[in-house]
Design a protein around this motif. Structure first.
Motif, PDB file in Angstrom:
ATOM      1  N   LEU A 282       0.842  -1.183   0.000  1.00 12.57           N
ATOM      2  CA  LEU A 282       0.000   0.000   0.000  1.00 12.57           C
ATOM      3  C   LEU A 282       0.882   1.239   0.000  1.00 12.57           C
ATOM      4  CD1 LEU A 282      -2.693  -0.859   2.726  1.00 12.57           C
ATOM      5  CD2 LEU A 282      -2.950  -1.011   0.239  1.00 12.57           C
ATOM      6  N   HIS A 283       0.353   2.348  -0.495  1.00 13.66           N
ATOM      7  CA  HIS A 283       1.060   3.607  -0.338  1.00 13.66           C
ATOM      8  C   HIS A 283       1.080   3.960   1.141  1.00 13.66           C
ATOM      9  CE1 HIS A 283       1.791   7.984  -0.560  1.00 13.66           C
ATOM     10  NE2 HIS A 283       2.456   7.678  -1.664  1.00 13.66           N
ATOM     11  N   GLU A 284       2.138   4.634   1.580  1.00 14.40           N
ATOM     12  CA  GLU A 284       2.292   4.915   3.017  1.00 14.40           C
ATOM     13  C   GLU A 284       1.111   5.685   3.600  1.00 14.40           C
ATOM     14  OE1 GLU A 284       5.241   8.809   2.324  1.00 14.40           O
ATOM     15  OE2 GLU A 284       6.027   6.934   3.159  1.00 14.40           O
ATOM     16  N   LYS A 285       0.473   6.552   2.806  1.00 12.74           N
ATOM     17  CA  LYS A 285      -0.690   7.297   3.311  1.00 12.74           C
ATOM     18  C   LYS A 285      -1.864   6.367   3.572  1.00 12.74           C
ATOM     19  CE  LYS A 285      -3.822  11.157   2.346  1.00 12.74           C
ATOM     20  NZ  LYS A 285      -5.023  10.360   2.714  1.00 12.74           N
ATOM     21  N   ARG A 286      -2.131   5.467   2.610  1.00  7.75           N
ATOM     22  CA  ARG A 286      -3.244   4.528   2.794  1.00  7.75           C
ATOM     23  C   ARG A 286      -2.948   3.541   3.924  1.00  7.75           C
ATOM     24  NH1 ARG A 286      -5.825   2.114  -2.505  1.00  7.75           N
ATOM     25  NH2 ARG A 286      -6.021   4.352  -2.805  1.00  7.75           N
ATOM     26  N   LEU A 287      -1.678   3.172   4.070  1.00 11.09           N
ATOM     27  CA  LEU A 287      -1.307   2.278   5.155  1.00 11.09           C
ATOM     28  C   LEU A 287      -1.535   2.955   6.501  1.00 11.09           C
ATOM     29  CD1 LEU A 287      -0.116  -0.437   5.995  1.00 11.09           C
ATOM     30  CD2 LEU A 287       2.171   0.579   5.783  1.00 11.09           C
ATOM     31  N   ARG A 288      -1.206   4.227   6.595  1.00 14.11           N
ATOM     32  CA  ARG A 288      -1.467   4.962   7.841  1.00 14.11           C
ATOM     33  C   ARG A 288      -2.959   5.036   8.124  1.00 14.11           C
ATOM     34  NH1 ARG A 288       2.409   8.656   5.924  1.00 14.11           N
ATOM     35  NH2 ARG A 288       0.730  10.101   5.338  1.00 14.11           N
ATOM     36  N   ASP A 289      -3.760   5.309   7.096  1.00 12.25           N
ATOM     37  CA  ASP A 289      -5.206   5.440   7.276  1.00 12.25           C
ATOM     38  C   ASP A 289      -5.843   4.116   7.702  1.00 12.25           C
ATOM     39  OD1 ASP A 289      -4.988   8.080   6.531  1.00 12.25           O
ATOM     40  OD2 ASP A 289      -5.666   7.757   4.467  1.00 12.25           O
ATOM     41  N   ARG A 290      -5.433   3.001   7.047  1.00 10.91           N
ATOM     42  CA  ARG A 290      -6.040   1.701   7.333  1.00 10.91           C
ATOM     43  C   ARG A 290      -5.407   1.031   8.545  1.00 10.91           C
ATOM     44  NH1 ARG A 290      -6.575  -1.778   2.157  1.00 10.91           N
ATOM     45  NH2 ARG A 290      -8.071  -0.100   1.752  1.00 10.91           N
TER      46      ARG A 290
END
Length: 199
Positions: free
Chosen positions: A87-95
């Motif tokens: 995942l992109h780091e932003k989506r990984l942070r969100d999820r």
């Protein structure tokens, strides 16, 4: 006793009566050597993936990986290394977690094949593939999305793990990055496959 397995296209894994290549894959240039998926993305499988992906029901990954393991062994698949689609780091942070990595981790224990989460990096935060209108848009959306800077893949057989294959564009982009780093063979292996009109 093993059941009789249906003939599939050698590359994309869709049902193909000849057991060779389907009309779309015949003559197609691809970094992916093949794609295999356990289920059609529908019904209870769709619900299970949504629970895993969007409702934080991470425990279901054990059961889903079990089905993937059975399929892997029954079809005689093989590989040196499991690489989950990052995942992109932003989506990984969100999820808070990567559902593909959860599946890969569980599958690793069942198959005794190592997992490597450091080989691929997602450098573009693309939108969800399911929302793209066509196969061509999905492929364009995924171009140059992943990079592989490691020589650890040279001449190795890599299995790229994801939850759902929609058009194959995400897996293709992963495979292109891995092949550019010297991977010898790349198999895309997913829990489920979206079956729709190719346009």
């Amino acid at each position: 006793m093993s059941r009789i397995l249906p003939p599939l296209c050698r590359r994309c894994g869709r049902p193909e009566s000849s057991g060779a290549y389907c009309a779309e894959c015949w003559g197609m240039k691809s970094s992916l050597d093949s794609i295999r998926s356990v289920f059609i993305f529908d019904g209870i499988v769709r619900r299970a993936v949504h629970e895993l992906k969007y409702r934080n029901v991470k425990a279901v990954s054990n059961c889903l990986a079990g089905f993937m393991s059975l399929y892997f062994q029954e079809y005689g698949l093989s590989g040196d290394m499991l690489v989950p689609v990052p995942l992109h780091e932003k989506r990984l942070r969100d999820r808070g977690y990567n559902q593909s990595q959860l599946l890969a981790d569980e599958l690793s224990g069942l198959l005794s094949v190592e997992v490597n989460t450091a080989l691929l990096k997602r450098v573009r935060n693309t939108g969800p593939q399911a929302r793209s209108a066509s196969v061509h848009e999905r492929k364009a959306n995924m171009e140059n999305t992943f990079v592989c800077d490691s020589g650890a893949v040279k001449d190795r057989e890599i299995i790229v793990i994801d939850d759902v294959c929609t058009s194959g564009a995400t897996l293709e982009s992963c495979a292109a990055a891995l092949k550019s780093a010297g991977a010898g063979h790349v198999l895309g292996f997913t829990l489920a496959r979206e079956i729709s009109n190719r346009s």
